[in-house]
Write a protein that holds these residues in place. Sequence first.
Motif, mmCIF file in Angstrom:
data_model
loop_
_atom_site.group_PDB
_atom_site.id
_atom_site.type_symbol
_atom_site.label_atom_id
_atom_site.label_comp_id
_atom_site.label_asym_id
_atom_site.label_seq_id
_atom_site.Cartn_x
_atom_site.Cartn_y
_atom_site.Cartn_z
ATOM 1 N N ILE A 21 34.972 -20.581 8.182
ATOM 2 C CA ILE A 21 35.251 -21.831 7.454
ATOM 3 C C ILE A 21 34.031 -22.266 6.651
ATOM 4 O O ILE A 21 34.144 -22.639 5.475
ATOM 5 C CB ILE A 21 35.680 -22.937 8.454
ATOM 6 N N SER A 22 32.862 -22.189 7.270
ATOM 7 C CA SER A 22 31.664 -22.657 6.546
ATOM 8 C C SER A 22 31.391 -21.790 5.327
ATOM 9 O O SER A 22 30.991 -22.297 4.277
ATOM 10 C CB SER A 22 30.448 -22.719 7.477
ATOM 11 N N ARG A 23 31.624 -20.502 5.452
ATOM 12 C CA ARG A 23 31.374 -19.617 4.304
ATOM 13 C C ARG A 23 32.363 -19.902 3.165
ATOM 14 O O ARG A 23 31.977 -19.938 1.994
ATOM 15 C CB ARG A 23 31.481 -18.152 4.715
ATOM 16 N N ILE A 24 33.618 -20.069 3.516
ATOM 17 C CA ILE A 24 34.617 -20.312 2.456
ATOM 18 C C ILE A 24 34.342 -21.659 1.798
ATOM 19 O O ILE A 24 34.342 -21.777 0.566
ATOM 20 C CB ILE A 24 36.052 -20.253 3.028
ATOM 21 N N ASN A 25 34.080 -22.664 2.615
ATOM 22 C CA ASN A 25 33.838 -23.995 2.040
ATOM 23 C C ASN A 25 32.562 -24.034 1.199
ATOM 24 O O ASN A 25 32.513 -24.689 0.159
ATOM 25 C CB ASN A 25 33.806 -25.058 3.138
ATOM 26 N N ALA A 26 31.529 -23.313 1.645
ATOM 27 C CA ALA A 26 30.290 -23.276 0.858
ATOM 28 C C ALA A 26 30.512 -22.565 -0.477
ATOM 29 O O ALA A 26 29.934 -22.928 -1.495
ATOM 30 C CB ALA A 26 29.198 -22.570 1.648
ATOM 31 N N PHE A 27 31.358 -21.570 -0.460
ATOM 32 C CA PHE A 27 31.676 -20.807 -1.681
ATOM 33 C C PHE A 27 32.464 -21.674 -2.665
ATOM 34 O O PHE A 27 32.295 -21.588 -3.871
ATOM 35 C CB PHE A 27 32.490 -19.578 -1.272
ATOM 36 N N GLY A 28 33.349 -22.515 -2.097
ATOM 37 C CA GLY A 28 34.175 -23.387 -2.938
ATOM 38 C C GLY A 28 35.110 -22.619 -3.854
ATOM 39 O O GLY A 28 35.023 -22.739 -5.077
ATOM 40 N N PRO A 29 36.016 -21.829 -3.268
ATOM 41 C CA PRO A 29 36.879 -20.998 -4.125
ATOM 42 C C PRO A 29 37.803 -21.825 -5.017
ATOM 43 O O PRO A 29 38.225 -22.929 -4.630
ATOM 44 C CB PRO A 29 37.705 -20.182 -3.128
ATOM 45 N N THR A 30 38.059 -21.312 -6.202
ATOM 46 C CA THR A 30 38.984 -21.957 -7.132
ATOM 47 C C THR A 30 39.951 -20.892 -7.631
ATOM 48 O O THR A 30 39.802 -19.709 -7.317
ATOM 49 C CB THR A 30 38.245 -22.535 -8.355
ATOM 50 N N GLU A 50 44.357 -18.297 15.337
ATOM 51 C CA GLU A 50 44.987 -19.563 15.775
ATOM 52 C C GLU A 50 44.117 -20.755 15.394
ATOM 53 O O GLU A 50 44.602 -21.767 14.895
ATOM 54 C CB GLU A 50 45.183 -19.564 17.298
ATOM 55 N N ILE A 51 42.816 -20.607 15.649
ATOM 56 C CA ILE A 51 41.902 -21.726 15.336
ATOM 57 C C ILE A 51 41.899 -21.985 13.829
ATOM 58 O O ILE A 51 41.931 -23.139 13.384
ATOM 59 C CB ILE A 51 40.476 -21.436 15.867
ATOM 60 N N LEU A 52 41.882 -20.920 13.045
ATOM 61 C CA LEU A 52 41.892 -21.107 11.580
ATOM 62 C C LEU A 52 43.166 -21.840 11.149
ATOM 63 O O LEU A 52 43.124 -22.713 10.273
ATOM 64 C CB LEU A 52 41.777 -19.759 10.863
ATOM 65 N N ALA A 53 44.282 -21.482 11.770
ATOM 66 C CA ALA A 53 45.545 -22.158 11.424
ATOM 67 C C ALA A 53 45.471 -23.645 11.786
ATOM 68 O O ALA A 53 45.917 -24.513 11.014
ATOM 69 C CB ALA A 53 46.711 -21.480 12.143
ATOM 70 N N ILE A 61 40.074 -26.613 6.083
ATOM 71 C CA ILE A 61 39.908 -25.393 5.292
ATOM 72 C C ILE A 61 41.220 -25.144 4.549
ATOM 73 O O ILE A 61 42.297 -25.479 5.050
ATOM 74 C CB ILE A 61 39.557 -24.181 6.220
ATOM 75 N N SER A 62 41.088 -24.581 3.370
ATOM 76 C CA SER A 62 42.295 -24.186 2.642
ATOM 77 C C SER A 62 42.169 -22.713 2.272
ATOM 78 O O SER A 62 41.077 -22.245 1.899
ATOM 79 C CB SER A 62 42.425 -25.027 1.373
ATOM 80 N N PHE A 63 43.268 -22.000 2.401
ATOM 81 C CA PHE A 63 43.271 -20.595 2.007
ATOM 82 C C PHE A 63 43.936 -20.390 0.651
ATOM 83 O O PHE A 63 44.241 -19.273 0.271
ATOM 84 C CB PHE A 63 43.950 -19.745 3.095
ATOM 85 N N GLU A 64 44.116 -21.498 -0.049
ATOM 86 C CA GLU A 64 44.834 -21.427 -1.327
ATOM 87 C C GLU A 64 44.178 -20.437 -2.306
ATOM 88 O O GLU A 64 44.858 -19.706 -3.013
ATOM 89 C CB GLU A 64 44.886 -22.822 -1.970
ATOM 90 N N HIS A 65 42.850 -20.415 -2.302
ATOM 91 C CA HIS A 65 42.160 -19.525 -3.233
ATOM 92 C C HIS A 65 41.387 -18.428 -2.508
ATOM 93 O O HIS A 65 40.322 -18.014 -2.932
ATOM 94 C CB HIS A 65 41.242 -20.346 -4.144
ATOM 95 N N VAL A 66 41.975 -18.029 -1.386
ATOM 96 C CA VAL A 66 41.383 -16.933 -0.616
ATOM 97 C C VAL A 66 42.294 -15.719 -0.735
ATOM 98 O O VAL A 66 43.510 -15.827 -0.653
ATOM 99 C CB VAL A 66 41.224 -17.332 0.877
ATOM 100 N N ILE A 67 41.679 -14.563 -0.959
ATOM 101 C CA ILE A 67 42.419 -13.298 -1.000
ATOM 102 C C ILE A 67 42.013 -12.510 0.238
ATOM 103 O O ILE A 67 40.816 -12.409 0.529
ATOM 104 C CB ILE A 67 41.985 -12.462 -2.229
#
Length: 352
Positions: A21-30, A50-53, A61-67
């Motif tokens: 979560i910290s890595r994705i949020n720090a990256f700030g995907p768009t 499960e925890i991520l969900a 956290i959002s996975f909207e811009h995660v591949i």
Amino acid sequence: MHLQTFSTPEEASEAVANLIISRINAFGPTQHHKFVLGLPTGGTPTRVYEILAERCEASEISFEHVISVNLDEYVGLPPTHEQSYHHFMEEHFDIPPSQTHILPGVPIHPIQIITGTDPSAASEWESDLKAHQVSCAAYEALITYLGGINLLFMGIGANGHIGFNEPGSSFESRTRVVALNEGTWEANARFFEDKSRVPTHALSMGLGTILDAQEIIVLALGSNKAEAIRRAVEDGINHMTPASVLQQHERVTFVADSSAASGRKEDTKEHLKLQSQSQSHSMHLASHGAAKSLITNSTNPPIDAAIDTCTSTTGDHGQRTNARPIVTLLAKGEVLLDHSEEGDEGDSLPGL
Ligand SMILES: O=P(O)(O)OC[C@H]1O[C@](O)(CO)[C@@H](O)[C@@H]1O
């Protein structure tokens, strides 16, 4: 390389989820700047998913811009098979299929399980093999097209395999068809009706593919992983322990519960503790200027927890600029040391 140990599988899984979560949020995907996350299957990561969900539900956290790109897939199982990794990911990781990439292990010929022992299947296997090789090359091209893997989360096999790279795999290997060895076959039999139903082959990212990821997290849970962890972090780099090759990667964190960490030798634990203390001490003694260059030049931020608390982060993957005083970042190093049940959580391995 960092090794973080936790008392329980729950704590270790939570630490991994926090790290992701910290890595994705720090990256700030768009939409135009996606985060590429490599993911494993198997028994180890299920609680992390499960925890991520849960965190997603809580809007942390959002996975909207995660591949996502998966490490591996069995050969011979259609995606609908309940033990295929396609099916596993559908069950455990809830992001739209358009953002998910998994190697296609489905057979071109209607062979459900390729045992490698049936002569009549040989010619079908030959032509399937060629098709799988094309898929593997395409997967490599896909990863390149996506700009590489930002963060690769993995488990580790009891024999030290990562992905499905069994002992003896080339450190240069790319995504390819691999034969599973007897130990893996037996270990994974628990997921099938019986051992004879376990596929004998898989498609897997290679060790070279894995090493190309910008950052790697390896989670190990349970005493059956203790020897693999010991060999991976304490022995020299060698082909018989594929995970040991991670020692040459700049940004690797092993996260283990106390059982998985229990195989480490006493003198090494002591050595690592001294390394951590002296590293922390010399950080305090460093002048502000020297400390600043230590941080900004580092591609491996020493303390993950510190990153979580940064008030301002920009860029990605070791290119973070930290708006907080450097001293705060350095002082965080000691916090990790205190968390361990044995006082060794957050150990920094020699050579950092
Ligand atoms: O988490 P498990 O089930 O112990 O498996 C460990 C590793 O083995 C694999 O499932 C392959 O056998 C990997 O994908 C996984 O990381």
